[in-house]
Design an enzyme around this catalytic site. Structure first.
Site, PDB file in Angstrom:
ATOM      1  N   GLU A 152      50.097 -28.383  12.649  1.00  0.00           N
ATOM      2  CA  GLU A 152      50.800 -27.216  12.095  1.00  0.00           C
ATOM      3  C   GLU A 152      52.325 -27.236  12.221  1.00  0.00           C
ATOM      4  O   GLU A 152      52.917 -26.318  12.768  1.00  0.00           O
ATOM      5  CB  GLU A 152      50.253 -25.946  12.749  1.00  0.00           C
ATOM      6  CG  GLU A 152      48.764 -25.762  12.530  1.00  0.00           C
ATOM      7  CD  GLU A 152      48.199 -24.499  13.196  1.00  0.00           C
ATOM      8  OE1 GLU A 152      48.834 -23.963  14.128  1.00  0.00           O
ATOM      9  OE2 GLU A 152      47.121 -24.057  12.778  1.00  0.00           O
ATOM     10  N   GLU A 261      38.474 -28.213  10.365  1.00  0.00           N
ATOM     11  CA  GLU A 261      38.144 -26.929  11.004  1.00  0.00           C
ATOM     12  C   GLU A 261      37.510 -25.987   9.985  1.00  0.00           C
ATOM     13  O   GLU A 261      37.912 -24.824   9.837  1.00  0.00           O
ATOM     14  CB  GLU A 261      39.410 -26.278  11.585  1.00  0.00           C
ATOM     15  CG  GLU A 261      40.199 -27.193  12.509  1.00  0.00           C
ATOM     16  CD  GLU A 261      41.414 -26.535  13.150  1.00  0.00           C
ATOM     17  OE1 GLU A 261      41.545 -25.293  13.117  1.00  0.00           O
ATOM     18  OE2 GLU A 261      42.252 -27.283  13.689  1.00  0.00           O
TER      19      GLU A 261
HETATM   20  C1  GLA Z   1      44.050 -23.546  14.608  1.00  0.00           C
HETATM   21  C2  GLA Z   1      43.979 -24.690  15.602  1.00  0.00           C
HETATM   22  C3  GLA Z   1      42.662 -24.748  16.297  1.00  0.00           C
HETATM   23  C4  GLA Z   1      42.183 -23.382  16.730  1.00  0.00           C
HETATM   24  C5  GLA Z   1      42.134 -22.479  15.536  1.00  0.00           C
HETATM   25  C6  GLA Z   1      41.561 -21.156  15.933  1.00  0.00           C
HETATM   26  O1  GLA Z   1      43.492 -23.832  13.417  1.00  0.00           O
HETATM   27  O2  GLA Z   1      44.244 -25.936  15.035  1.00  0.00           O
HETATM   28  O3  GLA Z   1      42.763 -25.552  17.427  1.00  0.00           O
HETATM   29  O4  GLA Z   1      43.012 -22.856  17.716  1.00  0.00           O
HETATM   30  O5  GLA Z   1      43.443 -22.350  15.058  1.00  0.00           O
HETATM   31  O6  GLA Z   1      40.340 -21.278  16.615  1.00  0.00           O
END
Ligand code: GLA
Length: 348
Positions: A152, A261
């Protein structure tokens, strides 16, 4: 049959795991059944590896080489090794879940204290990455197959897309990304894949900035192997055409692509609501299988962010009950599970 088996010809199927999963035989059974990759939801983040007490007690000694503690990660590494499940490392350099004192001169706990200078932060970054990689590669060789080196660094609400509020940006500048990957490449075993990971990476503005400012410079130096699209989607809102276009764009750079994710925020648990969720998962997995088959994107893993609805972070984050996953209470298969299981067979 299981998720990992039906997707075997295409890509690994993964899930995030948390400490409560490591304490549950039932969860471990599900993990072994359905998944060929796991990611720690939290326990490999800098806030858990940086040993606060030890660094505080001797900031002079550890100023350029923070001392680390790996206890939190061991149950996952042990489980992955014993179960023969590949583990993704998540994550080395991130603005979040990294203690603020790590960025301060002399590791000060005072929020007003000055930040450490650029050279100090680069030394700390190198030492941190070296320490983490050497530990996992020495104690658990071959268990971690990929790392999210930077998480990020981009922010879609900034004019130039750089996340200005990141303390990495603040203390080092935009090239913290380049340095993190240089250090990761220097210390990672040869077959470990290095990923850049971010959210909303399907949105055109963020996609284009990510390609130009992050991926291309890293590719020029041969430092990156893969693009991680987090894929926290929202039902009836996230645009799957944009998603497909972005997938192809990252794929065309010659990088591996992983959904790292995946979840789809969904608030209506009725049969109709869950059918709607299933349809969206169906459309998404068709896009993924098609891209892989046609060589549009070398997708190597799709990781769900949690195994079942009641364990999802989304309910807390969105402040409304969410039903985003393929499994409900007690790992009961939902409509979404069945459609995802059917996609590979239907696309033969
Ligand atoms: C972001 C992070 C993850 C996690 C999510 C929320 O996407 O990359 O590690 O913290 O937020 O669960």
């Amino acid at each position: 049959m299981s998720l990992k088996k039906v997707y075997e010809p295409y890509f690994k199927i993964g899930t995030s795991v948390s400490f409560w999963n490591m304490g549950s035989e039932r969860a471990k059974q599900e993990l072994k059944k359905h998944y060929s990759s796991i990611t720690c939801e939290n326990d490999m983040k800098p806030m858990f590896f940086l040993d606060e007490k030890a660094n505080m007690e001797n900031p002079e000694k550890y100023n350029l080489c923070p001392t680390l503690n790996f206890e939190r990660a061991k149950p996952y590494l042990e489980f992955a090794k014993e179960a023969g499940i590949a583990l993704r490392g998540h994550t080395l350099a991130w603005h979040n879940q990294t203690p603020f004192w790590f960025f301060k001169k002399d590791y000060s706990m005072d929020k007003e204290a000055p930040f450490a200078d650029r050279e100090t932060m680069l030394a700390r970054l190198e030492s941190y990455i070296k320490g983490v990689l050497e530990f996992v590669q020495t104690e658990y060789p071959g268990v971690i197959y990929a790392w999210d080196v930077v998480n990020e660094a981009m922010e879609e609400n900034e004019e130039d897309c750089w996340r200005k509020k990141s303390l990495w940006y603040h203390t080092v500048g935009t090239d913290f990304v380049q340095y993190a990957f240089r250090f990761a490449r220097k210390y990672a075993d040869k077959d470990v894949k290095l990923f850049y990971n971010d959210y909303n990476t399907f949105m055109p503005f963020k996609r284009d900035n990510t390609c130009e400012k992050i991926l291309k410079p890293l590719l020029e130096e041969g430092l990156i192997d893969g693009m991680g699209m987090q894929a926290h989607l929202v039902l009836n809102d996230s645009d799957l055409n944009d998603f497909e276009a972005a997938l192809h764009t990252y794929g065309a750079l010659g990088l591996e692509v992983q959904l790292t994710e995946l979840d789809i925020h969904a608030t209506d648990p009725s049969e109709e609501g869950m059918k709607n969720l299933a349809d969206t998962y169906d459309a998404l997995f068709r896009i993924l299988v098609k891209a892989k088959k046609e060589g549009k994107a070398n997708i190597t893993c799709v990781t769900f962010w949690g195994m079942k609805d009641d364990e999802s972070w989304l309910t807390g984050f969105r402040k409304e009950k969410s039903y985003p996953m393929l499994f409900g209470d007690d790992y009961k298969e939902k409509a979404a599970y069945y459609v995802v299981m059917d996609v590979p067979g239907e696309m033969k």
